[in-house]
Design an enzyme around this catalytic site. Structure first.
Site, PDB file in Angstrom:
ATOM      1  N   GLU A 163      33.436  46.988  45.212  1.00  0.00           N
ATOM      2  CA  GLU A 163      34.316  45.811  44.079  1.00  0.00           C
ATOM      3  C   GLU A 163      35.386  45.151  45.053  1.00  0.00           C
ATOM      4  O   GLU A 163      36.144  45.289  44.498  1.00  0.00           O
ATOM      5  CB  GLU A 163      34.726  46.093  42.473  1.00  0.00           C
ATOM      6  CG  GLU A 163      33.471  46.840  41.943  1.00  0.00           C
ATOM      7  CD  GLU A 163      34.441  47.638  40.430  1.00  0.00           C
ATOM      8  OE1 GLU A 163      35.662  46.981  40.205  1.00  0.00           O
ATOM      9  OE2 GLU A 163      34.316  48.480  39.835  1.00  0.00           O
ATOM     10  N   SER A 183      42.767  16.099  79.502  1.00  0.00           N
ATOM     11  CA  SER A 183      43.117  15.616  78.218  1.00  0.00           C
ATOM     12  C   SER A 183      43.304  14.298  77.622  1.00  0.00           C
ATOM     13  O   SER A 183      42.339  13.595  78.634  1.00  0.00           O
ATOM     14  CB  SER A 183      43.325  17.092  77.423  1.00  0.00           C
ATOM     15  OG  SER A 183      43.791  16.754  76.809  1.00  0.00           O
ATOM     16  N   GLU A 215      35.967  55.356  36.868  1.00  0.00           N
ATOM     17  CA  GLU A 215      37.711  55.800  37.195  1.00  0.00           C
ATOM     18  C   GLU A 215      38.076  56.588  35.738  1.00  0.00           C
ATOM     19  O   GLU A 215      38.680  57.046  34.853  1.00  0.00           O
ATOM     20  CB  GLU A 215      38.330  54.159  35.898  1.00  0.00           C
ATOM     21  CG  GLU A 215      37.517  52.659  37.816  1.00  0.00           C
ATOM     22  CD  GLU A 215      38.291  51.550  36.631  1.00  0.00           C
ATOM     23  OE1 GLU A 215      38.287  51.569  35.738  1.00  0.00           O
ATOM     24  OE2 GLU A 215      37.603  51.025  37.102  1.00  0.00           O
TER      25      GLU A 215
HETATM   26  C1  XIL Z   1      36.889  43.388  35.139  1.00  0.00           C
HETATM   27  C2  XIL Z   1      36.317  42.057  35.531  1.00  0.00           C
HETATM   28  O1  XIL Z   1      36.220  41.119  36.618  1.00  0.00           O
HETATM   29  C3  XIL Z   1      37.360  41.374  34.415  1.00  0.00           C
HETATM   30  O2  XIL Z   1      36.580  40.234  34.213  1.00  0.00           O
HETATM   31  C4  XIL Z   1      37.235  41.736  32.749  1.00  0.00           C
HETATM   32  O3  XIL Z   1      38.273  41.570  32.189  1.00  0.00           O
HETATM   33  C5  XIL Z   1      37.956  43.424  33.379  1.00  0.00           C
HETATM   34  O4  XIL Z   1      36.929  43.999  33.968  1.00  0.00           O
HETATM   35  N1  XIL Z   1      37.090  47.937  37.940  1.00  0.00           N
HETATM   36  C6  XIL Z   1      35.670  48.049  37.104  1.00  0.00           C
HETATM   37  C7  XIL Z   1      35.286  46.335  36.845  1.00  0.00           C
HETATM   38  O5  XIL Z   1      35.401  48.860  37.776  1.00  0.00           O
HETATM   39  O6  XIL Z   1      34.399  46.436  35.775  1.00  0.00           O
HETATM   40  C8  XIL Z   1      36.091  45.028  36.818  1.00  0.00           C
HETATM   41  O7  XIL Z   1      35.824  44.655  36.204  1.00  0.00           O
HETATM   42  C9  XIL Z   1      38.101  45.345  37.811  1.00  0.00           C
HETATM   43  C10 XIL Z   1      38.482  46.865  37.666  1.00  0.00           C
END
Ligand code: XIL
Length: 733
Positions: free
Chosen positions: A282, A636, A163
């Site tokens: 994700e 039916s 990011e």
């Molecule tokens: C999230 C986790 O799922 C949460 O438990 C934590 O509080 C915050 O981060 N992008 C990412 C992940 O790359 O690492 C993030 O994960 C969600 C968004």
């Protein structure tokens, strides 16, 4: 005896009505191959895990069966694993790695460098003063080397930098109090200290430590036009400068409305220009309109997911995976962010995953797994015509010669439009707004031939499609569509033959305390004077078939969508049958609630039929009023009625027919001479074995029995039209 018949009926109906049986019963959508196995020729399937997921036997089983890639949800993030200089939290991080090692699952290493959940101590010295970038790089290098060396045996890919790019929608920003054109980069501590050099450094450190691992740049909102280009430009620039970036991670925190296929494809294609590896790192689908990886989002109210929302989610998962499969040459992994809705970082209220909060698979799980490769590459033939059931002047819905149906619905302010008609096992066809703001969509594949009821669900509200006519089914007037069938001529109007007519008969029913209605088919020639045997002019008398509809339907169903009158006209004209009367009465099925079908006795209808309706028919029409000129058949639930009533009152009917309504077995019939002909039939997508067994057993016991298994149809009207067509040819002989 009575009890046995009824439970037999229940069983017959349950096996014959697979979808209806599902209404009451939970379905195990996990049943079948594992997700990872279904996708073995495409990409690995991953899941982000927490401590609970690898501690509970149920969850462990799910992970082992379904996934062949694991990401630690939080345990490996710099801030978690390395919270202070020299302090390492390897506990949970090691447990997850060991779980994977023990089970032969490979991992994605997430993540080595990120602005969030970061080891912020790296930016300051012991006194809290900012450090120079060289110090930061030294610390980052040590961090990356330590993590990578500890886990690289089990890791195949690393999210090296997470990011680093700015979001869309900020053309300008304030830097040190001044408004300047927004930087393509996120204004993180990393960037402010090092510029974009920190990205290059992180990748270089990772490559030093792991010469063979796949090194990924990972981000969210990668399908947004601006962000997509910023990521593209950054990765291209880095790669041109020799930075070892192997692939791009598209996080995939999407929702049930977004992105559309075009947006997603555009991003995949664009990234494919510069990398040959994309991971969907994700994936989850919120049920609201939010998306992205920002840590601020609405958690929603925790309540069960509405069925239409579930359908939208299934459809969106199906669309996304279809695209992922299309780009399998570049997409090497798809990872769900969390195991179940219970674990989701978005909170329970968002229901974003294909596994629910009780660790049961949702239908979306099945939709993702059980894809049909033939349909992945199919384009419907472009020979669309308006559905023959359309209202005058309406162009839509349309059907094509392959059996696809397509829809067009104007609902300018709607958020979602779903057509209940679709391929089996899915909640229907989800329409999308086209460029003119009109909702359009095509069934995912060809539909079964014949007639189908359907409706629209617009933002959760059920309405009919104004394009087509309405037909009584599901206890209400529903939209209907007719998919061309190869044998459609037997129920087609013909101009060159005589036609009978259908009369509506209303009569007072004492037993139900109200007027009842039936429709009576009278063959051409009915009532005309003909020369009798003795040479005198007389009116001919006819046998009668009492033909029952199913649950949710009424006395209009056979004459209208069943096309009973047309089928009779054609049979008579072709000399296949001698004319007879068909009585299609309301069978009282709709006051009966599903779920209590085991208690259904048909006693009310028996009374109405035998004590009230038959006398009315025999009085008003030219019938041959005896058992050997009287048949009863039903589809039916009308088949259940037929079975119960014919077995109880064999003195009334001499010919019996069950159309997707169970079967007769010889031992159920007390007196083998009480019936001259038995018909049983259903679609080949119902319970053909039951039909074949019943016919075999009846024949072996000396009954005159016949069956029909209708090709390529299920529990629908083409099955029953075909059954009527065949059965009619053996009645009253
Ligand atoms: C999230 C986790 O799922 C949460 O438990 C934590 O509080 C915050 O981060 N992008 C990412 C992940 O790359 O690492 C993030 O994960 C969600 C968004």
């Amino acid at each position: 005896m009575r009890k046995r018949i009824i439970s037999g009926l229940v069983l017959a109906c349950m096996s014959i009505l697979p979808t209806m049986a599902q209404w009451g019963r939970p379905v195990d959508y996990f049943a079948g191959p594992g997700l990872k196995d279904a996708y073995k020729d495409y990409f690995t399937i991953g899941v982000a895990v927490n401590k609970g997921n690898i501690s509970d036997p149920t969850q462990i089983d799910i992970i082992k069966k379904q996934f062949n890639s694991v990401t630690a949800e939080n345990a490996w993030k710099p801030g978690e694993i390395h919270p202070k200089e020299g302090v390492w939290n390897f506990g949970l991080a090691d447990s997850i790695a060991n779980f994977c090692r023990e089970n032969g699952i490979k991992m994605r290493g997430h993540c080595l460098c990120w602005h969030s959940q970061f080891a912020d101590w790296m930016f300051t010295d012991k006194k809290g003063k900012p450090v120079k970038k060289e110090v930061f790089y030294e610390r980052l290098r040590e961090h990356i080397h330590t993590v990578v060396n500890r886990y690289k045996d089990v890791v195949y890919a690393w999210d090296v930098v997470n990011e680093a790019m700015a979001d869309d929608g900020r053309p300008f920003e304030f830097v040190d109090g001044k408004m300047v054109p927004a930087s393509p980069y996120r204004q993180s501590r990393h960037f402010k200290l090092c510029g974009d050099e920190f990205i290059a450094k992180a990748f270089e450190f990772a490559r030093e430590a792991d010469p063979t691992g796949v090194l990924i740049y990972n981000d969210y909102s990668t399908v947004d036009n601006g962000k997509r280009e910023r990521i593209y430009n950054m990765v291209k620039k880095m790669k041109d400068a020799g930075v070892p970036i192997d692939g791009i991670g598209m996080q995939g925190h999407y929702n049930i409305y977004f992105p559309d296929e075009d947006q997603l494809e555009k991003a995949i294609q664009r990234f494919s220009e510069i990398v040959n590896t994309i991971h969907i790192t994700e994936l989850d689908l919120r049920t609201n309109t939010e998306s992205g990886g920002q840590l601020r989002f609405s958690r929603g109210e925790v309540k069960p997911q509405a069925p239409y929302i579930a359908t939208l989610q299934e459809d969106q998962y199906a669309r996304l995976f279809k695209i992922f499969r299309k780009y399998k040459n570049v997409i090497k992994n798809v990872t769900f962010w969390n195991l179940s809705d219970k674990d989701s970082w978005l909170g329970l209220g968002n229901h974003p995953l294909p596994i629910d909060e009780n660790f049961k698979a949702k239908r979306s799980f099945q939709v993702i797994r059980d894809f049909n490769t033939a349909l992945d590459n199919a384009t419907p033939k472009d020979d669309w015509v308006p559905n023959p059931m359309n209202q005058p002047g309406q162009e839509y819905p349309q059907v094509n010669s392959e059996g696809y149906a397509r829809f067009r619905v104007e609902a300018p302010d709607a958020k979602s439009v779903i057509v209940s008609l679709g391929l089996g096992g899915r909640g229907g066809t989800v329409l999308r707004k086209d460029k003119d703001g009109v909702w359009v969509g095509t069934t995912e594949g060809p539909m079964d031939p014949g007639f189908h009821y359907y409706h629209l669900t617009i933002d959760g509200g059920v309405v009919n499609d104004p394009g087509t006519h309405n037909y009584f089914g599901s206890c209400r007037w529903e939209s209907g569509i007719e998919i061309p069938a190869p044998d459609q001529d037997f129920y087609a109007w013909r101009k060159d033959i005589p036609h009978g007519n259908i009369q509506q008969v209303n009569f007072w029913s004492e037993s139900t305390g109200k007027m009842q209605t039936c429709n009576v088919y009278l063959p051409d020639g009915y009532g005309k004077l003909v020369k009798g045997k003795n040479g005198k002019l007389t009116q001919e008398r006819y046998p009668v078939l009492y033909l029952q509809h199913g649950w949710g339907e009424n006395e209009t169903s056979w004459p209208v969508q069943g096309k009973a009158g047309i089928i009779m006209d054609n049979l008579i004209a072709d000399g296949k049958i001698k004319p007879f009367i068909v009585v299609m009465a309301y069978g009282l099925t709709n006051d009966f609630k599903f779920g209590s079908i085991g208690r259904f006795t048909a006693e009310e209808f028996e009374k109405l039929l035998i004590d009230e309706l038959i006398p009315v028919i025999d009085k008003q029409f030219l019938t041959k009023p005896d058992k050997w000129n009287r048949a009863m058949a039903g589809l039916s639930m009308g088949g259940m009625e037929t079975k119960l009533i014919t077995l109880r009152r064999p003195e009334v009917f001499g010919y019996w027919g069950l159309l997707s309504g169970g079967t007769y077995m010889p031992e159920e019939i007390k007196d083998p001479k009480c019936v001259k002909y038995i018909f049983v039939g259903c679609g080949d997508k119902e319970n053909p074995d039951g039909i074949n067994k019943s016919v075999e057993a009846l024949k072996a016991a000396g009954f005159n029995a016949e069956g029909l298994v209708s090709e390529n149809t299920a529990h629908e009207f083409l099955t029953w039209r075909r059954c009527l067509y065949k059965m009619a040819q053996s009645l009253f002989k």
